[in-house]
Scaffold this active site. Structure first.
Site, PDB file in Angstrom:
ATOM      1  N   SER A  19       0.873  -1.174   0.000  1.00  0.00           N
ATOM      2  CA  SER A  19       0.000   0.000   0.000  1.00  0.00           C
ATOM      3  C   SER A  19       0.907   1.220   0.000  1.00  0.00           C
ATOM      4  CB  SER A  19      -0.928  -0.008   1.215  1.00  0.00           C
ATOM      5  OG  SER A  19      -0.201  -0.207   2.402  1.00  0.00           O
ATOM      6  N   GLU A  21       1.302   5.480   0.802  1.00  0.00           N
ATOM      7  CA  GLU A  21       0.743   6.639   1.516  1.00  0.00           C
ATOM      8  C   GLU A  21       1.142   7.938   0.831  1.00  0.00           C
ATOM      9  OE1 GLU A  21       0.758   6.526   5.844  1.00  0.00           O
ATOM     10  OE2 GLU A  21       1.501   8.587   5.838  1.00  0.00           O
ATOM     11  N   TYR A  53      -4.064  13.126   6.918  1.00  0.00           N
ATOM     12  CA  TYR A  53      -4.930  14.184   7.429  1.00  0.00           C
ATOM     13  C   TYR A  53      -4.011  15.125   8.194  1.00  0.00           C
ATOM     14  CZ  TYR A  53      -9.521  15.649   9.356  1.00  0.00           C
ATOM     15  OH  TYR A  53     -10.683  16.311   9.672  1.00  0.00           O
ATOM     16  N   ALA A  55      -2.086  17.841  10.561  1.00  0.00           N
ATOM     17  CA  ALA A  55      -2.146  18.030  12.014  1.00  0.00           C
ATOM     18  C   ALA A  55      -3.315  18.942  12.386  1.00  0.00           C
ATOM     19  CB  ALA A  55      -0.830  18.617  12.501  1.00  0.00           C
ATOM     20  N   HIS A  81      -7.089   9.075   6.007  1.00  0.00           N
ATOM     21  CA  HIS A  81      -6.667   9.205   7.406  1.00  0.00           C
ATOM     22  C   HIS A  81      -7.615  10.179   8.108  1.00  0.00           C
ATOM     23  CE1 HIS A  81      -2.244   7.770   7.002  1.00  0.00           C
ATOM     24  NE2 HIS A  81      -2.954   7.324   5.988  1.00  0.00           N
ATOM     25  N   ASP A 113      -1.489  14.325  16.826  1.00  0.00           N
ATOM     26  CA  ASP A 113      -0.523  14.960  17.725  1.00  0.00           C
ATOM     27  C   ASP A 113      -1.199  16.042  18.567  1.00  0.00           C
ATOM     28  OD1 ASP A 113       1.790  13.516  17.093  1.00  0.00           O
ATOM     29  OD2 ASP A 113       2.085  14.689  15.264  1.00  0.00           O
ATOM     30  N   TYR A 152       3.569   1.245  16.963  1.00  0.00           N
ATOM     31  CA  TYR A 152       4.878   1.866  17.193  1.00  0.00           C
ATOM     32  C   TYR A 152       5.905   0.854  17.695  1.00  0.00           C
ATOM     33  CZ  TYR A 152       2.297   6.131  16.482  1.00  0.00           C
ATOM     34  OH  TYR A 152       1.527   7.117  15.905  1.00  0.00           O
ATOM     35  N   HIS A 156       5.693   4.823  21.128  1.00  0.00           N
ATOM     36  CA  HIS A 156       5.289   6.194  20.825  1.00  0.00           C
ATOM     37  C   HIS A 156       5.987   7.109  21.837  1.00  0.00           C
ATOM     38  CE1 HIS A 156       2.685   9.760  20.817  1.00  0.00           C
ATOM     39  NE2 HIS A 156       2.437   9.433  19.562  1.00  0.00           N
ATOM     40  N   GLN A 183       4.802   2.870  12.451  1.00  0.00           N
ATOM     41  CA  GLN A 183       5.707   3.997  12.237  1.00  0.00           C
ATOM     42  C   GLN A 183       6.932   3.431  11.510  1.00  0.00           C
ATOM     43  OE1 GLN A 183       6.384   6.946  11.529  1.00  0.00           O
ATOM     44  NE2 GLN A 183       5.567   7.784  13.434  1.00  0.00           N
ATOM     45  N   GLN A 219      16.227  15.356   6.611  1.00  0.00           N
ATOM     46  CA  GLN A 219      14.794  15.511   6.878  1.00  0.00           C
ATOM     47  C   GLN A 219      14.239  14.261   7.589  1.00  0.00           C
ATOM     48  OE1 GLN A 219      12.142  15.534   3.437  1.00  0.00           O
ATOM     49  NE2 GLN A 219      11.868  17.723   3.805  1.00  0.00           N
ATOM     50  N   PHE A 223      12.594  13.971  11.325  1.00  0.00           N
ATOM     51  CA  PHE A 223      11.257  13.406  11.504  1.00  0.00           C
ATOM     52  C   PHE A 223      11.320  12.231  12.485  1.00  0.00           C
ATOM     53  CE2 PHE A 223       7.412  11.161   9.755  1.00  0.00           C
ATOM     54  CZ  PHE A 223       6.519  12.126  10.213  1.00  0.00           C
ATOM     55  N   HIS A 273       3.729  -1.187   3.736  1.00  0.00           N
ATOM     56  CA  HIS A 273       3.108   0.124   3.517  1.00  0.00           C
ATOM     57  C   HIS A 273       4.260   1.094   3.254  1.00  0.00           C
ATOM     58  CE1 HIS A 273      -0.002   3.226   4.044  1.00  0.00           C
ATOM     59  NE2 HIS A 273       0.871   3.916   4.737  1.00  0.00           N
ATOM     60  N   ARG A 279       6.243  10.857  -3.964  1.00  0.00           N
ATOM     61  CA  ARG A 279       7.192  10.628  -5.064  1.00  0.00           C
ATOM     62  C   ARG A 279       7.210   9.145  -5.395  1.00  0.00           C
ATOM     63  NH1 ARG A 279       9.635  14.989  -6.787  1.00  0.00           N
ATOM     64  NH2 ARG A 279       9.452  16.733  -5.360  1.00  0.00           N
TER      65      ARG A 279
HETATM   66  P1  FAD Z   1      -2.428   6.153  19.788  1.00  0.00           P
HETATM   67  O1  FAD Z   1      -2.128   4.819  19.239  1.00  0.00           O
HETATM   68  O2  FAD Z   1      -3.788   6.465  20.177  1.00  0.00           O
HETATM   69  O3  FAD Z   1      -1.499   6.421  21.049  1.00  0.00           O
HETATM   70  C1  FAD Z   1      -0.089   6.203  20.978  1.00  0.00           C
HETATM   71  C2  FAD Z   1       0.460   6.190  22.391  1.00  0.00           C
HETATM   72  O4  FAD Z   1       0.397   7.485  22.956  1.00  0.00           O
HETATM   73  C3  FAD Z   1      -0.352   5.303  23.316  1.00  0.00           C
HETATM   74  O5  FAD Z   1       0.090   3.997  23.305  1.00  0.00           O
HETATM   75  C4  FAD Z   1      -0.172   5.962  24.663  1.00  0.00           C
HETATM   76  O6  FAD Z   1       0.972   5.464  25.299  1.00  0.00           O
HETATM   77  C5  FAD Z   1       0.056   7.409  24.316  1.00  0.00           C
HETATM   78  N1  FAD Z   1      -1.164   8.184  24.533  1.00  0.00           N
HETATM   79  C6  FAD Z   1      -2.231   8.274  23.710  1.00  0.00           C
HETATM   80  N2  FAD Z   1      -3.158   9.096  24.232  1.00  0.00           N
HETATM   81  C7  FAD Z   1      -2.648   9.533  25.398  1.00  0.00           C
HETATM   82  C8  FAD Z   1      -3.122  10.419  26.409  1.00  0.00           C
HETATM   83  N3  FAD Z   1      -4.303  11.031  26.304  1.00  0.00           N
HETATM   84  N4  FAD Z   1      -2.325  10.651  27.472  1.00  0.00           N
HETATM   85  C9  FAD Z   1      -1.131  10.035  27.587  1.00  0.00           C
HETATM   86  N5  FAD Z   1      -0.626   9.204  26.665  1.00  0.00           N
HETATM   87  C10 FAD Z   1      -1.375   8.948  25.601  1.00  0.00           C
HETATM   88  N6  FAD Z   1      -0.859  12.183  12.257  1.00  0.00           N
HETATM   89  C11 FAD Z   1      -1.666  13.076  11.634  1.00  0.00           C
HETATM   90  O7  FAD Z   1      -1.876  14.180  12.151  1.00  0.00           O
HETATM   91  N7  FAD Z   1      -2.264  12.790  10.434  1.00  0.00           N
HETATM   92  C12 FAD Z   1      -2.092  11.588   9.815  1.00  0.00           C
HETATM   93  O8  FAD Z   1      -2.655  11.361   8.744  1.00  0.00           O
HETATM   94  C13 FAD Z   1      -1.266  10.610  10.451  1.00  0.00           C
HETATM   95  N8  FAD Z   1      -1.082   9.383   9.895  1.00  0.00           N
HETATM   96  C14 FAD Z   1      -0.321   8.454  10.551  1.00  0.00           C
HETATM   97  C15 FAD Z   1      -0.193   7.173  10.000  1.00  0.00           C
HETATM   98  C16 FAD Z   1       0.573   6.203  10.630  1.00  0.00           C
HETATM   99  C17 FAD Z   1       0.673   4.830  10.017  1.00  0.00           C
HETATM  100  C18 FAD Z   1       1.253   6.516  11.850  1.00  0.00           C
HETATM  101  C19 FAD Z   1       2.112   5.478  12.523  1.00  0.00           C
HETATM  102  C20 FAD Z   1       1.124   7.781  12.420  1.00  0.00           C
HETATM  103  C21 FAD Z   1       0.333   8.758  11.779  1.00  0.00           C
HETATM  104  N9  FAD Z   1       0.161  10.038  12.338  1.00  0.00           N
HETATM  105  C22 FAD Z   1      -0.645  10.954  11.692  1.00  0.00           C
HETATM  106  C23 FAD Z   1       0.865  10.414  13.572  1.00  0.00           C
HETATM  107  C24 FAD Z   1      -0.010  10.247  14.826  1.00  0.00           C
HETATM  108  O9  FAD Z   1      -1.142  11.078  14.746  1.00  0.00           O
HETATM  109  C25 FAD Z   1       0.807  10.614  16.052  1.00  0.00           C
HETATM  110  O10 FAD Z   1       1.849   9.705  16.250  1.00  0.00           O
HETATM  111  C26 FAD Z   1       0.008  10.836  17.331  1.00  0.00           C
HETATM  112  O11 FAD Z   1       0.874  11.418  18.319  1.00  0.00           O
HETATM  113  C27 FAD Z   1      -0.568   9.578  17.941  1.00  0.00           C
HETATM  114  O12 FAD Z   1      -1.725   9.179  17.330  1.00  0.00           O
HETATM  115  P2  FAD Z   1      -2.038   7.590  17.296  1.00  0.00           P
HETATM  116  O13 FAD Z   1      -3.413   7.349  16.891  1.00  0.00           O
HETATM  117  O14 FAD Z   1      -0.964   6.926  16.559  1.00  0.00           O
HETATM  118  O15 FAD Z   1      -1.856   7.284  18.846  1.00  0.00           O
END
Ligand code: FAD
Length: 304
Positions: A19, A21, A53, A55, A81, A113, A152, A156, A183, A219, A223, A273, A279
């Site tokens: 897949s 992205e 999607y 931030a 997303h 985030d 992760y 994370h 990730q 870069q 990241f 993925h 690119r």
């Molecule tokens: P989750 O899986 O919900 O949480 C990750 C960890 O963070 C948890 O295990 C927990 O330890 C901790 N955590 C979660 N919530 C809390 C809380 N309330 N308090 C304390 N700790 C907490 N970001 C974007 O903005 N747009 C995108 O399109 C996007 N696509 C992504 C695609 C992939 C495949 C990946 C791996 C990441 C992507 N991200 C994207 C990044 C992601 O949004 C960030 O990493 C974000 O910080 C965590 O979201 P999550 O759903 O991965 O976290």
């Protein structure tokens, strides 16, 4: 070359699933690059192509427009997303319904985030979804979407331990997620050890490795630092001295990503993925090395 050399890694294209992205383009020029890349990669028949999607929901309209155009103009299956940052439940639900109306049937559900940026404390929006498991449940309540989530392998950055992350992954699966995408990482042992722990926790969904071809080492390293992915010294050494040599950098990037993916194939992985950065060239080259061929030209000699 020794006669003992055997290219044992070629695998049948039919065994592999990939897949790709993309991110929604900001300018006309970026839009052209994106659609050229989509066109180039489409004949490899990915299982799906996902569109990120921005931030805090900053690309809501552009993500929607991009997935809609994929549906209208290609035979690809898009995954949109979605995050729940900085939005009320009704606002997020509206995005989900709009996706459904546009024909989207697959969502990559993420918490997103913190509004203050990576490193600040995450606060769920008052009246919003609490986090990713609640978002997954909300999506499933609205429509029969396929839902993918994040994973992760190196923890994370907000997570106190890998076990906490795996518990979160389990909650997302219990809420209805059927695939996790990792990730990016560069050390395959890290991914495989993580996979063992995920399986030991009773999670059986595919944990698809996210592979990033290193288009630009600086870069990618920046990241990685923000997302908690480690960058091994050997990777830095491979790009060392190539700062002003983009042509060689590209060849090295394709070689490094192919080496990583081929090693994973050798170790039983059949689904990937790719973070394309919009690119196509590096990802196309890596897929070719994996034995994949465009639909029109089926692989012959390389397929085992
Ligand atoms: P989750 O899986 O919900 O949480 C990750 C960890 O963070 C948890 O295990 C927990 O330890 C901790 N955590 C979660 N919530 C809390 C809380 N309330 N308090 C304390 N700790 C907490 N970001 C974007 O903005 N747009 C995108 O399109 C996007 N696509 C992504 C695609 C992939 C495949 C990946 C791996 C990441 C992507 N991200 C994207 C990044 C992601 O949004 C960030 O990493 C974000 O910080 C965590 O979201 P999550 O759903 O991965 O976290």
């Amino acid at each position: 070359m020794s006669s003992a050399y055997k290219p044992s890694r070629y695998v049948s294209r039919s065994r592999l699933k990939v897949s790709f992205e993309f991110f929604p383009p900001k300018t006309e020029e970026m839009e052209t690059t994106l659609w050229e890349s989509v066109e180039r990669l489409a004949p490899l028949e990915p299982s799906f192509v996902s569109v990120t999607y921005g931030a805090g929901g900053s690309t809501r309209e552009r993500t929607h427009a991009t997935v809609s155009r994929i549906i209208k103009n290609t035979s690809l299956s898009p995954a949109a997303h979605l995050t729940c940052v900085a939005a009320t439940k009704p606002e997020v639900d509206e995005v989900i319904r709009d996706y459904w109306s546009a024909g989207v049937r697959h969502i990559v559900a993420l918490r997103g985030d913190p509004v203050g940026g990576v490193g600040t404390k995450y606060e769920s929006h008052p009246g919003g979804y609490e986090g990713s498991p609640e978002l997954v449940a909300g999506i499933k309540a609205i429509g029969d979407f396929e839902v993918s989530v994040s994973a992760y392998p190196e923890r994370h950055p907000e997570s106190p331990s890998l076990d906490t992350d795996i518990e979160m992954l389990k909650r997302k699966v219990d809420a209805g997620a059927t695939r996790a995408i990792t990730q990016f990482f560069f050390d395959n042992d890290v991914y495989l050890r993580y996979l063992d722990r995920v399986r030991a926790a009773g999670i059986t969904i595919p944990i698809v490795p996210g592979i990033v071809p290193v288009q630009n080492f600086k870069q990618t390293a920046g990241f990685a630092a923000r997302t908690g992915a480690s960058v091994p010294d050997w990777l830095a050494r491979r790009f060392d001295g190539l700062e002003n040599d983009p042509a060689t950098r590209k060849l090295i990037a394709a070689a490094v990503a192919a080496e990583q993916a081929l090693d994973l194939v050798d170790r039983g992985v059949t689904e990937f993925h790719f973070y394309t950065m919009n690119r196509a060239d590096l990802v196309y080259a890596v897929c070719h090395l994996l034995g994949m061929r465009p639909k029109e030209a089926a692989p012959s000699a390389v397929a085992a």
